[in-house]
Design a protein around this motif. Sequence first.
Motif, PDB file in Angstrom:
ATOM      1  N   TYR A 107       0.749  -1.157   0.028  1.00  0.00           N
ATOM      2  CA  TYR A 107      -0.134   0.114   0.165  1.00  0.00           C
ATOM      3  C   TYR A 107       0.821   1.288   0.069  1.00  0.00           C
ATOM      4  N   CYS A 108       2.125   1.092  -0.017  1.00  0.00           N
ATOM      5  CA  CYS A 108       3.182   2.100   0.214  1.00  0.00           C
ATOM      6  C   CYS A 108       4.098   2.371  -1.031  1.00  0.00           C
ATOM      7  N   GLY A 153      10.430   6.926   4.611  1.00  0.00           N
ATOM      8  CA  GLY A 153      11.455   5.742   4.442  1.00  0.00           C
ATOM      9  C   GLY A 153      11.506   5.088   6.111  1.00  0.00           C
ATOM     10  N   GLU A 154      12.327   4.209   5.986  1.00  0.00           N
ATOM     11  CA  GLU A 154      12.592   3.645   7.517  1.00  0.00           C
ATOM     12  C   GLU A 154      13.987   4.185   7.730  1.00  0.00           C
ATOM     13  N   PRO A 155      13.913   5.017   9.072  1.00  0.00           N
ATOM     14  CA  PRO A 155      14.724   5.853   9.574  1.00  0.00           C
ATOM     15  C   PRO A 155      16.114   5.092   9.813  1.00  0.00           C
ATOM     16  N   THR A 174       9.024   6.800  14.456  1.00  0.00           N
ATOM     17  CA  THR A 174       8.095   5.671  13.595  1.00  0.00           C
ATOM     18  C   THR A 174       9.139   4.656  12.929  1.00  0.00           C
ATOM     19  N   THR A 175       8.936   3.430  13.146  1.00  0.00           N
ATOM     20  CA  THR A 175       9.820   2.434  12.497  1.00  0.00           C
ATOM     21  C   THR A 175       8.770   0.966  12.193  1.00  0.00           C
ATOM     22  N   ASN A 176       9.568   0.575  11.252  1.00  0.00           N
ATOM     23  CA  ASN A 176       8.767  -0.948  11.080  1.00  0.00           C
ATOM     24  C   ASN A 176       9.566  -2.167  11.706  1.00  0.00           C
ATOM     25  N   SER A 186       5.166  -0.053  13.072  1.00  0.00           N
ATOM     26  CA  SER A 186       4.399  -0.342  12.099  1.00  0.00           C
ATOM     27  C   SER A 186       4.327  -1.790  11.786  1.00  0.00           C
ATOM     28  N   ASN A 229       0.834   0.728  14.685  1.00  0.00           N
ATOM     29  CA  ASN A 229      -0.099   1.448  13.674  1.00  0.00           C
ATOM     30  C   ASN A 229      -0.159   0.472  12.578  1.00  0.00           C
ATOM     31  N   ILE A 266      -5.702   2.253  11.032  1.00  0.00           N
ATOM     32  CA  ILE A 266      -5.360   3.485  10.030  1.00  0.00           C
ATOM     33  C   ILE A 266      -6.041   3.137   8.704  1.00  0.00           C
ATOM     34  N   MET A 272      -4.554   5.443   2.664  1.00  0.00           N
ATOM     35  CA  MET A 272      -4.307   6.618   1.662  1.00  0.00           C
ATOM     36  C   MET A 272      -4.021   6.109   0.335  1.00  0.00           C
ATOM     37  N   PHE A 316      -1.465   6.887  -1.106  1.00  0.00           N
ATOM     38  CA  PHE A 316       0.006   7.350  -1.246  1.00  0.00           C
ATOM     39  C   PHE A 316       0.931   6.003  -1.571  1.00  0.00           C
ATOM     40  N   MET A 330       4.313   7.121   0.303  1.00  0.00           N
ATOM     41  CA  MET A 330       4.267   7.397   1.625  1.00  0.00           C
ATOM     42  C   MET A 330       5.779   7.579   2.208  1.00  0.00           C
ATOM     43  N   SER A 331       6.746   6.808   1.741  1.00  0.00           N
ATOM     44  CA  SER A 331       7.793   6.849   2.135  1.00  0.00           C
ATOM     45  C   SER A 331       8.734   8.038   1.637  1.00  0.00           C
ATOM     46  N   GLY A 337       5.683   9.558   6.440  1.00  0.00           N
ATOM     47  CA  GLY A 337       4.334   9.179   6.924  1.00  0.00           C
ATOM     48  C   GLY A 337       4.145   9.385   8.477  1.00  0.00           C
TER      49      GLY A 337
HETATM   50  N1  SAM Z   1       9.352   2.940   7.958  1.00  0.00           N
HETATM   51  C1  SAM Z   1       8.659   3.551   9.024  1.00  0.00           C
HETATM   52  C2  SAM Z   1       7.651   2.615   9.421  1.00  0.00           C
HETATM   53  O1  SAM Z   1       7.153   1.697   8.759  1.00  0.00           O
HETATM   54  O2  SAM Z   1       6.788   3.036  10.502  1.00  0.00           O
HETATM   55  C3  SAM Z   1       8.233   4.820   8.649  1.00  0.00           C
HETATM   56  C4  SAM Z   1       7.813   5.548   7.479  1.00  0.00           C
HETATM   57  S1  SAM Z   1       5.833   4.543   7.114  1.00  0.00           S
HETATM   58  C5  SAM Z   1       5.920   5.541   5.644  1.00  0.00           C
HETATM   59  C6  SAM Z   1       4.773   5.419   8.177  1.00  0.00           C
HETATM   60  C7  SAM Z   1       3.639   5.015   8.362  1.00  0.00           C
HETATM   61  O3  SAM Z   1       2.864   5.166   7.034  1.00  0.00           O
HETATM   62  C8  SAM Z   1       3.482   3.594   8.417  1.00  0.00           C
HETATM   63  O4  SAM Z   1       2.606   3.108   9.610  1.00  0.00           O
HETATM   64  C9  SAM Z   1       3.017   2.924   7.368  1.00  0.00           C
HETATM   65  O5  SAM Z   1       2.155   1.739   7.548  1.00  0.00           O
HETATM   66  C10 SAM Z   1       2.004   4.100   6.704  1.00  0.00           C
HETATM   67  N2  SAM Z   1       1.783   4.113   5.462  1.00  0.00           N
HETATM   68  C11 SAM Z   1       2.260   3.896   4.358  1.00  0.00           C
HETATM   69  N3  SAM Z   1       1.736   3.899   3.282  1.00  0.00           N
HETATM   70  C12 SAM Z   1       0.602   4.363   3.776  1.00  0.00           C
HETATM   71  C13 SAM Z   1      -0.924   4.227   3.156  1.00  0.00           C
HETATM   72  N4  SAM Z   1      -0.653   4.287   1.702  1.00  0.00           N
HETATM   73  N5  SAM Z   1      -1.962   4.618   3.666  1.00  0.00           N
HETATM   74  C14 SAM Z   1      -1.801   4.748   5.179  1.00  0.00           C
HETATM   75  N6  SAM Z   1      -0.564   4.446   5.743  1.00  0.00           N
HETATM   76  C15 SAM Z   1       0.322   4.231   5.032  1.00  0.00           C
END
Ligand code: SAM
Length: 330
Positions: A31-32, A72-74, A99-101, A123, A161, A190, A193, A195, A325-326, A330
């Motif tokens: 989705y990203c 991105g991933e910090p 925020t991190t994966n 996430s 998240n 969440i 979106m 993005f 979103m990266s 996000g």
């Molecule tokens: N890499 C980190 C992470 O995964 O948390 C930080 C960046 S990531 C883009 C930030 C958040 O955006 C994550 O919780 C991710 O799931 C969410 N995200 C990414 N694409 C999205 C989308 N299309 N709709 C909703 N949330 C989204």
Amino acid sequence: MAGTKLYDKFGRPMEYMRLAVTDRCNLRCFYCMPHEGMKFVPRKELLSYEEMLRLTRILVELGIKKVRITGGEPFVRKNMYGFLKRLTSIDGLEKVNITTNGAVANRHIPFLKEIGIDTINLSLDTLDKAKFEEITRKDFFDSAISTYKAVLAAGMKLKVNMVVLADKNKDDILPMAMLTKNDPVSIRFIEEMPFNGTGERDVSFMNHKEILNHLKQHLPKMTLLDSKAGSTAKNYAIKGHKGNVGIIAAWSRTFCNDCNRIRVTATGGLKNCLYDNGVLDLKRMLSDGSSDKMIKEAISEAYSKKLKDGFESEKQRLSNITESMSSIGG
Ligand code: SAM
């Protein structure tokens, strides 16, 4: 000057920055971003650490109290830990969250606590390893879970998240919510979106009301909690649970009224709203000899034009939504 607040024309203060430190990521959540062919910007176009530190100092003088590091991933950016140590030492900055994966952060959680980071947003879209790989297209489930455990073991606040899509992980909503029974964790659902780095949207969207109804069918003893001004989540306590659940209407945009956020993209684009496509090129100003005073004036001017809500911001974009979103943070 420290702590002087900026307000937009709707009286909303600028207090919180989400700072993307890279556009690169070690996952490929469907989705990203696309599975393959994602174009990341050349490294020289990213803000340098020095530029981010200078910008943060300037923003703190304009009223920013809290920074959330994102991407991105910090943690794929080199020397992130040294940068975070310097960032958390900035005078007047009250809070730094990340925020991190969780794919590579697990071993470093105690260090993050030591330098004063008190909340981690992790996430995680499922508790099923195979589904995790299907969603993220990578094999980092065990590391993400070990980050979850490490954050709790360190006594830090943990927000998880989960992006909800009806045909992918609706069945995971309840198991994720049940983590709150024994863990003092906030599980936030969440809305998806658009993005996703392609501009195409072929998803089974589930809105905030549908998510809430689904939760209430299974967890009838949910009660709405008061939320802080500027909060994106509506949070609910569940009787007998240590943690709580939250719903973030990111696409329905029900929380813009008291928005106090700005975003800075990895390439130094200032955004007043997730849905606008940039209101100021900070990278240029940070590298062309502009003084702090000039940068402050430009930020004040840009923030004063913050639009009413995410719908207005989307309407006034110069281009359609195609970014990942990266690249936004996000
Ligand atoms: N890499 C980190 C992470 O995964 O948390 C930080 C960046 S990531 C883009 C930030 C958040 O955006 C994550 O919780 C991710 O799931 C969410 N995200 C990414 N694409 C999205 C989308 N299309 N709709 C909703 N949330 C989204």
